[in-house]
Scaffold this motif. Structure first.
Motif, PDB file in Angstrom:
ATOM      1  N   THR A 356     -12.128  -4.314  18.085  1.00  0.00           N
ATOM      2  CA  THR A 356     -11.491  -2.997  18.164  1.00  0.00           C
ATOM      3  C   THR A 356     -10.290  -2.983  19.098  1.00  0.00           C
ATOM      4  O   THR A 356      -9.826  -1.923  19.509  1.00  0.00           O
ATOM      5  N   CYS A 357      -9.767  -4.150  19.468  1.00  0.00           N
ATOM      6  CA  CYS A 357      -8.560  -4.197  20.290  1.00  0.00           C
ATOM      7  C   CYS A 357      -7.742  -5.406  19.887  1.00  0.00           C
ATOM      8  O   CYS A 357      -8.185  -6.265  19.130  1.00  0.00           O
ATOM      9  N   SER A 358      -6.530  -5.486  20.401  1.00  0.00           N
ATOM     10  CA  SER A 358      -5.624  -6.553  19.995  1.00  0.00           C
ATOM     11  C   SER A 358      -5.996  -7.898  20.596  1.00  0.00           C
ATOM     12  O   SER A 358      -5.663  -8.943  20.052  1.00  0.00           O
ATOM     13  N   GLY A 359      -6.699  -7.885  21.721  1.00  0.00           N
ATOM     14  CA  GLY A 359      -7.135  -9.133  22.316  1.00  0.00           C
ATOM     15  C   GLY A 359      -8.344  -9.685  21.593  1.00  0.00           C
ATOM     16  O   GLY A 359      -9.021  -8.997  20.827  1.00  0.00           O
ATOM     17  N   CYS A 362     -12.085  -8.491  23.233  1.00  0.00           N
ATOM     18  CA  CYS A 362     -12.066  -7.650  24.425  1.00  0.00           C
ATOM     19  C   CYS A 362     -12.945  -6.416  24.275  1.00  0.00           C
ATOM     20  O   CYS A 362     -13.457  -5.889  25.250  1.00  0.00           O
ATOM     21  N   SER A 363     -13.121  -5.916  23.061  1.00  0.00           N
ATOM     22  CA  SER A 363     -14.081  -4.843  22.792  1.00  0.00           C
ATOM     23  C   SER A 363     -14.424  -4.873  21.310  1.00  0.00           C
ATOM     24  O   SER A 363     -13.657  -5.376  20.497  1.00  0.00           O
ATOM     25  N   LEU A 388     -21.656   1.494  14.923  1.00  0.00           N
ATOM     26  CA  LEU A 388     -22.016   1.695  16.317  1.00  0.00           C
ATOM     27  C   LEU A 388     -20.740   1.563  17.143  1.00  0.00           C
ATOM     28  O   LEU A 388     -20.320   0.459  17.503  1.00  0.00           O
ATOM     29  N   VAL A 389     -20.122   2.692  17.432  1.00  0.00           N
ATOM     30  CA  VAL A 389     -18.830   2.717  18.119  1.00  0.00           C
ATOM     31  C   VAL A 389     -19.042   2.456  19.612  1.00  0.00           C
ATOM     32  O   VAL A 389     -19.969   2.995  20.230  1.00  0.00           O
ATOM     33  N   GLY A 390     -18.175   1.630  20.180  1.00  0.00           N
ATOM     34  CA  GLY A 390     -18.255   1.342  21.608  1.00  0.00           C
ATOM     35  C   GLY A 390     -19.408   0.455  21.989  1.00  0.00           C
ATOM     36  O   GLY A 390     -19.897   0.501  23.123  1.00  0.00           O
ATOM     37  N   ALA A 391     -19.864  -0.395  21.067  1.00  0.00           N
ATOM     38  CA  ALA A 391     -21.032  -1.234  21.329  1.00  0.00           C
ATOM     39  C   ALA A 391     -20.802  -2.166  22.515  1.00  0.00           C
ATOM     40  O   ALA A 391     -21.714  -2.408  23.312  1.00  0.00           O
TER      41      ALA A 391
END
Length: 606
Positions: A356-359, A362-363, A388-391
């Motif tokens: 969920t991030c460009s790295g 990272c998330s 499951l958002v923000g797992a």
């Protein structure tokens, strides 16, 4: 001013006046040129949210969904671990038509060294369970003298029912030292599993014993022919390949020589296979596969699929080219399951870990994905059932989705939700699709209390032909001397939920003015039904506040908008069981789309 100009102005003003009068009349009358109805199963499913509400049991209506039975312990004593439950069902009774659910698991009851295979029956759809019975004794004693050589230690049993003779079949993998570094594939079968528990007997045998480690078997039957198919992960050559063997006890002397299913020659791991067989005898397999991963220190996997078509020669050469089912862009995908619907459609479920991030890493989120194929696996449609958002922030994940389907075309899906870092503090989640995976109910948590499920062990899910569903899992709520137990629950129970909500969305595709809402419902004593509406005035705006309606036929007091939602809240206050539910039969929304409003006067200049 010129006469021509006056004609244009006068005509325009007259046209605008007529349009205003038309719009005023539409609003005042609560009518309009168009209506949007909800009165069929397809209507109730379309663009809807079902949270504790059932729209499938009686087509063309909505009501409270049934509850699940209270969680029940399946095994008898609480000392020593009970591990890796599996479920199947058959028929009992004098007419042979009464469904019986069977739970099978590994247990260290007799000795905290090597497990045995145990079974219990439920003839109450998972509400209660019989005294358990040992099906297989590994003959490994708790103290010397030990047999020479030692008996194998069984792990991860998987059960099914062979329709040809209604016999129970269980497969498992076993090692001889209980260090899980080697393993072979074994089976047992029982034809008298319906008898009194004390008289149940089983015959055991070997599917494959060879070099390396063979483990995590899964078995599936073909009803008409009587053939049984087992798949497993096989490490005879490398980190793991998918092998399969078949057997018909009516015609074969032994299980066939195993053949390889995956077509990857690289020394990477293929694991966690599942198998299903359709009515024509075609065999389908799914598994985790690391062939696309380049980082040997941190390998990630995808979900792959292959099939063998009935009528071709049994052998590795006739298993189809492997295809990837999971999204190539996700960080990881795995732990698949596969079932076949009554129309022959294939359904596969798996877990995906989504960056969920460009790295890199990272998330991330976790999501449960279900794929459907109507052409024998050549092409697949995929849908995310729940995300499951923000797992990554909560150190949560989803694991081991399990599928089952009844002959009514209802698809059942359960999985575990690891909450935090402790595998013993997880939950069982469940969703139902009434229409073959197109629409899904909101997720329900099946274990009470929360955070007692062991997510390191896959849960078990099965259903009978008529929509009775049982889920079983490893459970830590008793935590007796640090031992897990087998718990289960069943659906539907004999009472309705106390509350539920249903929401449906109308997207006009442009601006519209709103007329009235009418509905037809049956509200019995101690039940309730509340209806409210709201609108979205433009893309990117927030929804207006909910407006509750107490009288059918009431005008909709909303500003013009692009979308409208109506929400129905069902309640039942009678103490169960049994309680009752209100029933919604029809909802009609009248509106006037801006695209269908035309000027009533055309002015021509001369």
């Amino acid at each position: 001013m010129k006469r021509k100009t006056w004609k244009v102005i006068t005509g325009t003003l007259l046209a605008l006046g007529m349009l205003s009068l038309l719009l005023f009349t539409v609003r005042a009358s609560g009518g309009g040129g168009e209506t949007w109805s909800t009165d069929t199963l397809s209507d109730f499913l379309d663009h809807s949210t079902m949270d504790g509400v059932d729209v499938w049991s009686a087509s063309g209506s909505a009501r409270l969904d049934r509850s699940w039975w209270a969680n029940t312990k399946v095994n008898d004593p609480t000392d020593q671990d009970k591990l890796a439950p599996s479920l199947t069902f058959g028929f009992t009774g004098t007419s042979g038509t009464d469904p019986a659910f069977l739970a099978v698991w590994e247990e260290e009851r007799d000795c905290d060294h090597c497990g045995d295979i145990y079974m219990a029956r439920s003839i109450t759809d998972g509400r209660t369970w019989s005294t358990d019975v040992k099906l297989c004794d590994d003959c490994d004693p708790c103290g010397p003298p030990y047999p020479a050589p030692e008996c194998p230690c069984p792990h991860a049993p998987d059960a099914t029912m062979r329709a040809a003779d209604e016999s129970l079949w269980v497969v498992w993998w076993a090692d001889w030292s209980n260090d899980r570094e080697a393993g072979d594939i074994y089976y047992l079968t029982s034809t008298n599993w319906r008898d009194p528990l004390a008289s149940i007997t089983a015959v055991t045998g070997t599917i494959y014993a060879g070099t390396g480690k063979q483990h995590l078997p899964h078995i599936a039957p073909h009803g008409p022919s009587g053939y049984l198919y087992t798949v497993w992960e096989d490490e005879r050559d490398d980190d793991g390949d998918i092998y399969t063997s078949r057997y018909n006890p009516d015609t074969d002397a032994a299980w066939s020589t195993p053949v390889q299913v995956n077509d990857d020659d690289a020394t990477v791991e293929q694991s966690k296979p599942k198998v299903a067989v359709d009515v024509d005898g075609n065999v389908f397999a799914v598994w985790e596969d690391q062939r696309e991963e380049s980082d040997e220190d941190d390998p990630e996997s995808d979900v792959y699929f292959s099939s063998w078509l009935s009528g071709t020669t049994w052998g590795a050469a006739n298993w189809s080219a492997n295809i990837r089912l999971s999204d190539a862009a996700v960080m990881w995908a795995g732990e698949p399951d596969i079932v076949i619907g009554p129309t022959g459609a294939l359904y596969a479920a798996w877990v995906e870990k989504v960056d969920t991030c460009s790295g890199i890493g990272c998330s991330w989120d976790y999501q449960i994905v279900v794929g459907r194929s109507d052409d024998g696996g050549a092409t697949w449609d995929r849908a995310v059932v729940h995300r499951l958002v923000g797992a990554s922030g909560d150190n949560d994940d989803y694991r081991d989705p399990a599928l089952s389907m009844d002959r009514l075309g209802r698809l059942y899906l359960a999985w575990t939700h690891l909450s935090g870092s402790s595998h013993s503090e997880s939950d069982v989640r469940f969703s139902l699709s009434p229409d073959g995976g197109v629409n899904w109910t909101e997720v329900r948590i099946l274990n009470t209390p929360r955070l007692v499920v062991d997510s390191d062990a896959p849960l078990a899910l099965t259903s009978d032909f008529d929509g009775h569903v049982v889920v079983a899992w490893e459970d830590w709520r008793e935590d007796f001397a640090g031992s897990s137990q087998i718990y289960a629950t069943g659906y539907p129970a004999d009472n309705y939920l106390s509350a539920g909500s249903y929401i449906r969305t109308l997207d006009v595709g442009g601006m519209a003015s709103w007329g009235a809402i009418t509905w037809t419902a049956t509200i019995s004593p101690n039940t309730g039904l509340q209806i409210a509406t709201r609108v979205l005035t433009k893309t990117g705006a927030n929804w207006t506040n909910w407006v509750r309606h107490t009288t059918s036929g009431a005008s909709l007091p909303h500003p013009d908008g692009r979308q409208l939602q109506y929400r129905v809240i069902f309640t039942s206050t009678a103490p169960p069981p049994p309680n009752d539910t209100a029933v919604l039969e029809e909802v009609i929304i009248s509106y006037q789309s801006a695209s269908s409003i035309y000027l009533p006067l055309v002015v021509r200049s001369s």
